[in-house]
Design a protein around this motif. Structure first.
Motif, PDB file in Angstrom:
ATOM      1  N   LEU A 128     -10.956 -31.938  -5.487  1.00  0.00           N
ATOM      2  CA  LEU A 128     -10.018 -31.758  -6.594  1.00  0.00           C
ATOM      3  C   LEU A 128      -8.640 -32.214  -6.145  1.00  0.00           C
ATOM      4  O   LEU A 128      -8.158 -31.808  -5.083  1.00  0.00           O
ATOM      5  N   ASP A 130      -4.573 -32.494  -7.011  1.00  0.00           N
ATOM      6  CA  ASP A 130      -3.490 -31.881  -7.776  1.00  0.00           C
ATOM      7  C   ASP A 130      -2.326 -32.851  -7.880  1.00  0.00           C
ATOM      8  O   ASP A 130      -1.852 -33.377  -6.866  1.00  0.00           O
ATOM      9  N   THR A 135      -5.074 -30.980 -12.501  1.00  0.00           N
ATOM     10  CA  THR A 135      -6.090 -31.135 -11.462  1.00  0.00           C
ATOM     11  C   THR A 135      -7.209 -32.007 -12.001  1.00  0.00           C
ATOM     12  O   THR A 135      -7.600 -31.888 -13.167  1.00  0.00           O
TER      13      THR A 135
END
Length: 156
Positions: A128, A130, A135
């Motif tokens: 993931l 950011d 996200t």
């Protein structure tokens, strides 16, 4: 935050992150550096770091502070949409098992704007990314190999 601005930001982030799904054909085929292998110790694939010459790296196992010093800044064109990602010659942040935060030194250009990737998390078979408050999730297998820097050759 203005809803229209948020929509545009999310749209741009999706375009940026979608480019990570298709790895660069110029990928690292030689043995990764110790800094690349250190990523694996924290649960990340080596392909999060480019196939550049790593002059040094340091990790404070207590605080999680890390730094990686590359031989030079690195530019990568991410297929298929040709977004440009840059890695500064010094990359830093905080790393713990499954999470990299406060990243400084990695940016992606889309629609005439540079976006900083501020955090990366490993969650099972996914990574993931950011960017601000947004996200985006991708399969970690997309990062099994390090992308090559444009106009440079890896020394290892």
């Amino acid at each position: 935050m203005n809803p229209k601005l948020l929509f545009v930001f999310v749209f741009l982030l999706n375009l940026i992150c979608d480019s990570f799904q298709n790895p660069n054909p110029k990928t690292l085929k030689l043995a990764p550096s110790p800094a690349h292998l250190e990523l694996a110790n924290y649960g990340f694939p080596v392909g999060l770091l480019p196939a550049a010459t790593v002059l040094g790296y340091a990790v404070n196992r207590t605080s999680g502070d890390f730094s990686v010093r590359l031989g030079s800044a690195c530019k990568i064109t991410l297929p298929p949409d040709n977004y440009v990602a840059t890695f500064s010659d010094n990359i830093s942040g905080k790393i713990v098992k499954g999470k990299i935060a406060e990243i400084d030194g990695i940016r992606v250009r889309a629609f005439f704007k540079w976006w900083s990737i501020t955090g990366i998390r490993s969650s099972g078979d996914d990574i993931l990314f950011d960017v601000g408050m947004v996200t985006k999730k991708f399969p970690s297998k997309n990062f099994d190999r390090s992308p090559g820097c444009e106009g440079q050759h890896s020394a290892w």
